[in-house]
Design an enzyme around this catalytic site. Structure first.
Site, PDB file in Angstrom:
ATOM      1  N   PHE A  71       0.818  -1.205   0.000  1.00 40.54           N
ATOM      2  CA  PHE A  71       0.000   0.000   0.000  1.00 40.54           C
ATOM      3  C   PHE A  71       0.857   1.262   0.000  1.00 40.54           C
ATOM      4  CE2 PHE A  71      -4.497   1.070   0.629  1.00 40.54           C
ATOM      5  CZ  PHE A  71      -5.012  -0.046  -0.007  1.00 40.54           C
ATOM      6  N   LEU A  72       0.373   2.248  -0.683  1.00 42.74           N
ATOM      7  CA  LEU A  72       1.031   3.556  -0.675  1.00 42.74           C
ATOM      8  C   LEU A  72       0.618   4.274   0.606  1.00 42.74           C
ATOM      9  CD1 LEU A  72       0.301   4.438  -4.389  1.00 42.74           C
ATOM     10  CD2 LEU A  72       2.497   3.769  -3.387  1.00 42.74           C
ATOM     11  N   ASP A 122      -5.816  -1.067 -20.559  1.00 47.16           N
ATOM     12  CA  ASP A 122      -6.843  -0.643 -19.592  1.00 47.16           C
ATOM     13  C   ASP A 122      -6.375   0.528 -18.739  1.00 47.16           C
ATOM     14  OD1 ASP A 122      -9.281  -0.902 -18.219  1.00 47.16           O
ATOM     15  OD2 ASP A 122      -8.364  -2.133 -16.671  1.00 47.16           O
TER      16      ASP A 122
HETATM   17  N1  ATP Z   1      -0.871  -0.411  -3.689  1.00 46.45           N
HETATM   18  C1  ATP Z   1      -1.858   0.454  -3.476  1.00 46.45           C
HETATM   19  N2  ATP Z   1      -1.765   1.395  -2.520  1.00 46.45           N
HETATM   20  C2  ATP Z   1      -2.759   2.285  -2.305  1.00 46.45           C
HETATM   21  N3  ATP Z   1      -3.890   2.326  -3.007  1.00 46.45           N
HETATM   22  C3  ATP Z   1      -4.022   1.418  -3.976  1.00 46.45           C
HETATM   23  C4  ATP Z   1      -3.028   0.441  -4.257  1.00 46.45           C
HETATM   24  N4  ATP Z   1      -3.444  -0.318  -5.284  1.00 46.45           N
HETATM   25  C5  ATP Z   1      -4.635   0.181  -5.604  1.00 46.45           C
HETATM   26  N5  ATP Z   1      -4.994   1.215  -4.826  1.00 46.45           N
HETATM   27  C6  ATP Z   1      -6.203   2.044  -4.893  1.00 46.45           C
HETATM   28  O1  ATP Z   1      -7.296   1.250  -5.240  1.00 46.45           O
HETATM   29  C7  ATP Z   1      -7.845   1.700  -6.476  1.00 46.45           C
HETATM   30  C8  ATP Z   1      -8.298   0.502  -7.296  1.00 46.45           C
HETATM   31  O2  ATP Z   1      -7.209  -0.366  -7.538  1.00 46.45           O
HETATM   32  P1  ATP Z   1      -6.990  -1.028  -8.958  1.00 46.45           P
HETATM   33  O3  ATP Z   1      -7.089   0.041 -10.007  1.00 46.45           O
HETATM   34  O4  ATP Z   1      -5.753  -1.836  -8.893  1.00 46.45           O
HETATM   35  O5  ATP Z   1      -8.244  -2.009  -9.031  1.00 46.45           O
HETATM   36  P2  ATP Z   1      -9.290  -2.267 -10.203  1.00 46.45           P
HETATM   37  O6  ATP Z   1     -10.243  -3.270  -9.640  1.00 46.45           O
HETATM   38  O7  ATP Z   1      -8.599  -2.620 -11.468  1.00 46.45           O
HETATM   39  O8  ATP Z   1     -10.009  -0.871 -10.354  1.00 46.45           O
HETATM   40  P3  ATP Z   1     -10.560  -0.172 -11.680  1.00 46.45           P
HETATM   41  O9  ATP Z   1     -11.777  -0.904 -12.066  1.00 46.45           O
HETATM   42  O10 ATP Z   1     -10.832   1.232 -11.213  1.00 46.45           O
HETATM   43  O11 ATP Z   1      -9.475  -0.257 -12.716  1.00 46.45           O
HETATM   44  C9  ATP Z   1      -6.727   2.476  -7.167  1.00 46.45           C
HETATM   45  O12 ATP Z   1      -7.204   3.457  -8.031  1.00 46.45           O
HETATM   46  C10 ATP Z   1      -5.983   3.062  -5.983  1.00 46.45           C
HETATM   47  O13 ATP Z   1      -6.515   4.312  -5.617  1.00 46.45           O
HETATM   48 MN    MN Z   2      -8.390  -1.905 -13.405  1.00 41.08          MN
END
Ligand code: ATP
Ligand code: MN
Length: 449
Positions: free
Chosen positions: A336-337, A403
């Protein structure tokens, strides 16, 4: 008689030449291959490097191994010797404005969070009449996730020589979990589950936030298909599966050095450290989550495996569930960030966003002069931002990720700050297809940092 002897001599000579040629071209290389010490495993050397905890030396000028087998005149050797491939790490960081976090403020914030977690956990156990002898959690400053957060700078999420990353990968892989929950963006859907929507059906993007015993957090994306399964030809990118192993491979490619520390391919260090883990869904998710909705979506499959859904069980299709075998489920964990309260981030739609419906094309797909339009509008009028987008397009081209709808930046580093390469789960879907349209930012703007 002398003629006969001469013929024999010629035949012997010919046989000798053939034997020598066979030894040199055929047997020799085979023997050499056998005898060569196995100092480097085949495949991406980064995977090997990730497993070692030794700190990596910064910017060494080691001549690369000869990947093309060439000698001194080899073109690859000449290419590797080029100063561009031997660029030293960016200038040292000067002051507090170069680091993402102010150390003392961040530590105060995390200490408060740990105290709150301990308080809530005690109340939770009291309510359930649970008596356990767990001592309250302590925050240790030297723990890898805190060191990772403190090391984020305007140059990247971690430095080339940082020993923290391998420690962090190890911890995410081995530490027990103390809680599991849905991620914020899934919570924002409030359980809304519209199965008619193809773009974002809650339940397809099943991911969880896991917290470890050192109070670190990671985004868990479970394996949804076999590791080497390819995107079916008739799939649009926006209904493609999320691949947990694409997240891991993207992390390694983003920072990758090839064969030698002095030959860097991308060297971005903009993907949060990501590692694979076999998670026991019963012990490490179900038994530690306090989220009643998450508890309620667990079930035992007909094959006696423990499975769970995203937020809306049984409304969406049952194939959206993921299952352990019977408890163990493979997945990726992405560090996590820092909390948004400490380090706010901006999420910006990509100017080269694709159409997420079956109809219509985006302007960039039809207008060859699209870059001129992009350059006129803030924040892409900043040359640094555009160059960073082009960097990301090259990265996405190499992973085949179509994507990239949004990108995130840390507000602290301003308009020219690096883009965080988050969410790479839709990369690596087709091993033999290059999607050249991903390079449109590069081909339309004709710039490169
Ligand atoms: N390593 C991380 N640390 C902090 N926040 C994170 C991290 N990974 C993801 N996030 C947060 O969670 C959100 C969603 O994560 P991610 O884009 O990987 O999932 P997703 O299911 O593919 O979402 P989307 O449908 O929006 O593409 C990110 O936009 C980010 O804000
Ligand atoms: Mn995604």
């Amino acid at each position: 008689m002398p003629g006969l002897r001469r013929d024999r001599l010629r035949t012997l000579l010919l046989l000798g030449v053939l034997l020598a040629a066979d030894l040199y071209f055929h047997l020799g290389p085979r023997v050499r291959r056998r005898l060569r010490p196995r100092e480097r495993p085949p495949g991406c050397p980064c995977a090997h490097r990730a497993a070692t905890s030794a700190p990596r030396p910064a910017a060494r000028h080691v001549p690369p191994a000869e990947p093309d087998g060439g000698g001194p005149g080899s073109k690859l050797r000449a290419l590797f010797a080029h100063p561009l491939y031997n660029e030293p790490e960016k200038p040292p960081l000067l002051g507090p404005e170069d680091s993402l976090l102010a150390g003392p403020e961040a530590l105060r914030y995390y200490r408060r969070k740990v105290a709150r977690w301990n308080r809530r956990h005690r109340i939770y156990k009291e309510q359930l009449n649970l008596t356990s002898l767990d001592p309250p959690l302590q925050l240790h400053l030297e723990t890898s996730w805190i060191q990772f957060h403190l090391g984020i700078s305007r140059h990247g999420l971690y430095s080339r020589s940082s020993p923290v990353v391998s420690k962090l990968l190890h911890d995410m892989r081995h530490l027990p979990t103390i809680s599991a929950d849905y991620s914020q963006d899934e919570k924002a859907l409030l359980g809304a589950c519209d199965c008619t929507q193809i773009v974002k059906p809650s339940g397809v993007h099943l991911k969880l936030v896991l917290r470890f015993s050192d109070f670190g957090k990671a985004m868990f994306k479970p394996m949804r298909q076999l590791r080497d399964e390819e995107t079916p030809e008739d799939f649009f990118y926006f209904i493609d599966f999320q691949r947990h192993n694409a997240e891991i491979a993207a992390f390694h490619l983003d920072r990758c050095e090839l064969g030698s520390p002095s030959f860097r391919i991308l060297d971005f260090r903009r993907v949060p450290p990501t590692v694979g883990r076999l998670v026991n869904v019963t012990k490490e998710i179900l038994e530690v989550t306090k989220n009643e909705i998450l508890q309620s979506v667990f079930f035992i499959s007909p094959a006696s495996n423990v499975c769970f859904f995203a937020k809306c069980p049984y409304l969406c299709k049952t194939e959206y569930a993921v299952c352990g075998n019977p408890h163990l489920l493979e997945g990726s964990l992405s560090a996590f960030l820092p909390s948004l309260n400490l380090a706010p981030r901006l999420s910006v739609p990509s100017p080269w966003i694709r159409s997420y419906s079956l109809a219509g094309k985006e302007e960039w797909e039809v207008n060859p002069l699209y870059c001129d339009t992009v350059k006129q509008v803030y924040p892409h009028s900043s040359s640094g931002r555009l160059l960073n987008i082009i960097d990301m397009a090259i990265f996405d081209f190499l992973t085949g990720n179509m994507d990239r709808h949004h990108y995130e930046t840390f507000t602290k580093f301003g308009d020219d700050g690096f883009l965080i390469h988050l969410d790479n789960a839709r990369g690596f879907g087709r091993h033999s297809h290059d999607e050249v349209s991903i390079l449109s930012p590069l081909s339309q703007c004709c710039r490169l940092s």
